[in-house]
Design an enzyme around this catalytic site. Structure first.
Site, PDB file in Angstrom:
ATOM      1  N   HIS A 125      22.570 -16.484   0.775  1.00  0.00           N
ATOM      2  CA  HIS A 125      22.210 -17.704   0.045  1.00  0.00           C
ATOM      3  C   HIS A 125      22.495 -18.980   0.859  1.00  0.00           C
ATOM      4  O   HIS A 125      21.675 -19.901   0.891  1.00  0.00           O
ATOM      5  CB  HIS A 125      22.983 -17.729  -1.288  1.00  0.00           C
ATOM      6  N   LYS A 170      19.940 -12.928  -3.972  1.00  0.00           N
ATOM      7  CA  LYS A 170      20.704 -13.542  -2.874  1.00  0.00           C
ATOM      8  C   LYS A 170      22.198 -13.257  -3.015  1.00  0.00           C
ATOM      9  O   LYS A 170      22.720 -13.169  -4.139  1.00  0.00           O
ATOM     10  CB  LYS A 170      20.502 -15.077  -2.881  1.00  0.00           C
ATOM     11  N   LEU A 222       9.017 -28.847  -5.750  1.00  0.00           N
ATOM     12  CA  LEU A 222       8.549 -30.043  -6.470  1.00  0.00           C
ATOM     13  C   LEU A 222       9.626 -31.126  -6.468  1.00  0.00           C
ATOM     14  O   LEU A 222       9.561 -32.069  -7.252  1.00  0.00           O
ATOM     15  CB  LEU A 222       8.190 -29.671  -7.912  1.00  0.00           C
TER      16      LEU A 222
HETATM   17  N1  LIG Z   1      18.137 -20.928  -1.889  1.00  0.00           N
HETATM   18  C1  LIG Z   1      18.631 -21.983  -2.509  1.00  0.00           C
HETATM   19  O1  LIG Z   1      19.712 -22.497  -2.153  1.00  0.00           O
HETATM   20  C2  LIG Z   1      17.907 -22.553  -3.665  1.00  0.00           C
HETATM   21  C3  LIG Z   1      18.301 -23.795  -4.200  1.00  0.00           C
HETATM   22  C4  LIG Z   1      17.559 -24.329  -5.263  1.00  0.00           C
HETATM   23  C5  LIG Z   1      16.478 -23.627  -5.762  1.00  0.00           C
HETATM   24  N2  LIG Z   1      16.138 -22.396  -5.238  1.00  0.00           N
HETATM   25  C6  LIG Z   1      14.978 -21.625  -5.770  1.00  0.00           C
HETATM   26  O2  LIG Z   1      13.833 -22.459  -5.794  1.00  0.00           O
HETATM   27  C7  LIG Z   1      13.303 -22.484  -7.125  1.00  0.00           C
HETATM   28  C8  LIG Z   1      12.626 -23.794  -7.416  1.00  0.00           C
HETATM   29  O3  LIG Z   1      13.493 -24.885  -7.198  1.00  0.00           O
HETATM   30  P1  LIG Z   1      14.078 -25.791  -8.367  1.00  0.00           P
HETATM   31  O4  LIG Z   1      14.151 -25.001  -9.606  1.00  0.00           O
HETATM   32  O5  LIG Z   1      15.318 -26.407  -7.864  1.00  0.00           O
HETATM   33  O6  LIG Z   1      13.047 -26.995  -8.493  1.00  0.00           O
HETATM   34  P2  LIG Z   1      11.456 -27.240  -8.585  1.00  0.00           P
HETATM   35  O7  LIG Z   1      10.732 -25.957  -8.746  1.00  0.00           O
HETATM   36  O8  LIG Z   1      11.107 -28.147  -7.463  1.00  0.00           O
HETATM   37  O9  LIG Z   1      11.347 -28.099  -9.910  1.00  0.00           O
HETATM   38  C9  LIG Z   1      11.654 -27.587 -11.174  1.00  0.00           C
HETATM   39  C10 LIG Z   1      11.597 -28.760 -12.161  1.00  0.00           C
HETATM   40  O10 LIG Z   1      10.266 -29.300 -12.199  1.00  0.00           O
HETATM   41  C11 LIG Z   1       9.746 -29.198 -13.528  1.00  0.00           C
HETATM   42  N3  LIG Z   1       8.339 -28.765 -13.380  1.00  0.00           N
HETATM   43  C12 LIG Z   1       7.906 -27.556 -12.938  1.00  0.00           C
HETATM   44  N4  LIG Z   1       6.583 -27.511 -12.912  1.00  0.00           N
HETATM   45  C13 LIG Z   1       6.141 -28.722 -13.368  1.00  0.00           C
HETATM   46  C14 LIG Z   1       4.856 -29.259 -13.574  1.00  0.00           C
HETATM   47  N5  LIG Z   1       3.753 -28.577 -13.334  1.00  0.00           N
HETATM   48  N6  LIG Z   1       4.788 -30.552 -14.058  1.00  0.00           N
HETATM   49  C15 LIG Z   1       5.903 -31.256 -14.320  1.00  0.00           C
HETATM   50  N7  LIG Z   1       7.154 -30.796 -14.121  1.00  0.00           N
HETATM   51  C16 LIG Z   1       7.271 -29.518 -13.650  1.00  0.00           C
HETATM   52  C17 LIG Z   1      10.600 -28.171 -14.239  1.00  0.00           C
HETATM   53  O11 LIG Z   1      10.687 -28.490 -15.614  1.00  0.00           O
HETATM   54  P3  LIG Z   1      10.652 -27.412 -16.815  1.00  0.00           P
HETATM   55  O12 LIG Z   1      11.352 -26.171 -16.365  1.00  0.00           O
HETATM   56  O13 LIG Z   1      11.390 -28.121 -17.905  1.00  0.00           O
HETATM   57  O14 LIG Z   1       9.207 -27.167 -17.143  1.00  0.00           O
HETATM   58  C18 LIG Z   1      11.950 -28.370 -13.565  1.00  0.00           C
HETATM   59  O15 LIG Z   1      12.625 -29.485 -14.138  1.00  0.00           O
HETATM   60  C19 LIG Z   1      14.552 -22.212  -7.981  1.00  0.00           C
HETATM   61  O16 LIG Z   1      14.249 -21.879  -9.304  1.00  0.00           O
HETATM   62  C20 LIG Z   1      15.215 -21.132  -7.187  1.00  0.00           C
HETATM   63  O17 LIG Z   1      14.574 -19.886  -7.410  1.00  0.00           O
HETATM   64  C21 LIG Z   1      16.835 -21.868  -4.193  1.00  0.00           C
END
Ligand SMILES: NC(=O)c1ccc[n+]([C@@H]2O[C@H](COP(=O)([O-])OP(=O)(O)OC[C@H]3O[C@@H](n4cnc5c(N)ncnc54)[C@H](OP(=O)(O)O)[C@@H]3O)[C@@H](O)[C@H]2O)c1
Length: 283
Positions: free
Chosen positions: A116, A83, A198
């Site tokens: 982004h 992005k 999540l």
């Molecule tokens: N375009 C944008 O503006 C934007 C903004 C935010 C995110 N994103 C993208 O979206 C992706 C995902 O979003 P996110 O990282 O914010 O949040 P998410 O995927 O909703 O949640 C990640 C969190 O949940 C935990 N987790 C993951 N799987 C789990 C499970 N099976 N059981 C329990 N806990 C679990 C992880 O912990 P651990 O890692 O400690 O296991 C981490 O703390 C990002 O990595 C990024 O690529 C994009």
């Protein structure tokens, strides 16, 4: 099942309006520190993920590229998104920023390049999009899209440019279901990609989700991810925990019922955990 057998798990793909296929489940690396990224992405690829979501702003494109290179996978067998960051808006700066991302990733093209954030207060995203059109024409990105765009931002691109984004990646989870935006995407054949699917773990203790999980013998995270897939969202959960990386891919042996879906619908509260795209600028 070995890791490489897992790779044969049939993660469904969606066909974007330009004909490009995107794996509906990917692996996100936001907030994965650079020193942990290569290992996490290698683990994800070993488990069977074939779609990685990074960004210039995450500071880990180089390590994502190193993991892809060490995987031995053929280039056509994985899908990479990166992005353009908010400070790089504008036609020429977008072209320079794109080349820098390619260089860090060690690739000659990406599969999906996203703006982004629209940063509407600076009013430059239309010029940026014209650079994206050029990148697409030059086949340096197989497909191009946006992130955090509101309906009004998408309408401006529609009115002022020639190429419709194939994807809009937005905050979306049971607490923020984005019905209006999803409906607009549906009418315009734009794929909805869910970030923080999540809710960064915030919904995993929810009673309703736990009840559905118990009925299916699955975990709350699996229920939420399955809900996204059923809605037709592309979904990119992040984890650095080996067990969870596997768990988040193990979604294809159960289906949610109408009752389950109705219960999840009841959790929508329009609650953002991330910034508001109307006001967000570069921090
Ligand atoms: N375009 C944008 O503006 C934007 C903004 C935010 C995110 N994103 C993208 O979206 C992706 C995902 O979003 P996110 O990282 O914010 O949040 P998410 O995927 O909703 O949640 C990640 C969190 O949940 C935990 N987790 C993951 N799987 C789990 C499970 N099976 N059981 C329990 N806990 C679990 C992880 O912990 P651990 O890692 O400690 O296991 C981490 O703390 C990002 O990595 C990024 O690529 C994009």
């Amino acid at each position: 099942m070995t890791a490489m057998n897992m790779a044969e798990i049939a993660v469904p793909s969606l066909r974007l309006h330009d004909g490009i296929e995107i794996p509906q489940l990917g692996f996100g690396v936001f907030q994965v520190p650079p020193e942990e990224t290569q290992g996490a992405v290698e683990m994800a690829l070993g488990a069977g993920y074939r779609h990685i979501d990074t960004a210039a702003a995450y500071g880990n494109e180089r390590e994502v590229g190193a993991a892809l290179a060490s995987s031995g996978l053929a280039r056509e067998d994985y899908f990479v998104t990166t992005k353009l960051w908010n400070s790089e808006h504008g036609h020429d700066s977008a072209l320079v920023a794109f080349e820098a991302s390619l260089d860090r990733l060690g690739l000659d093209h990406v599969d999906l390049y996203l703006i982004h954030w629209p940063v509407p207060t600076e009013d430059r995203f239309v010029d940026t999009w014209r650079a994206f059109e050029r990148i697409y024409e030059e086949e340096a990105a197989r497909t191009i899209g946006v992130s955090n765009f509101r309906v009004e931002d998408l309408e401006r691109l529609e009115a002022e440019t020639d190429t419709r984004p194939t994807v809009n990646q937005v905050e979306l989870h049971p607490g923020l279901q984005q019905a209006e935006l999803r409906a607009w995407h549906g009418e315009h054949r734009i794929a909805t990609e869910a970030w923080s699917p999540l809710a960064q773990g915030g919904l995993l203790g929810n009673e309703t989700i736990a009840g559905i999980a118990d009925r299916h013998g699955k975990t709350p995270a699996q229920v939420i991810l399955r809900w996204h897939l059923r809605l037709g969202n592309v979904v990119i959960p992040k984890s650095v925990t080996p067990r969870r990386i596997q768990e988040n891919l193990d979604l294809f042996d159960f289906e949610l019922s109408e009752k389950d879906v109705a219960e999840v619908a009841g959790l929508d509260g329009g609650r953002r955990i991330g910034p508001d795209p109307s006001t967000f600028v570069a921090p």
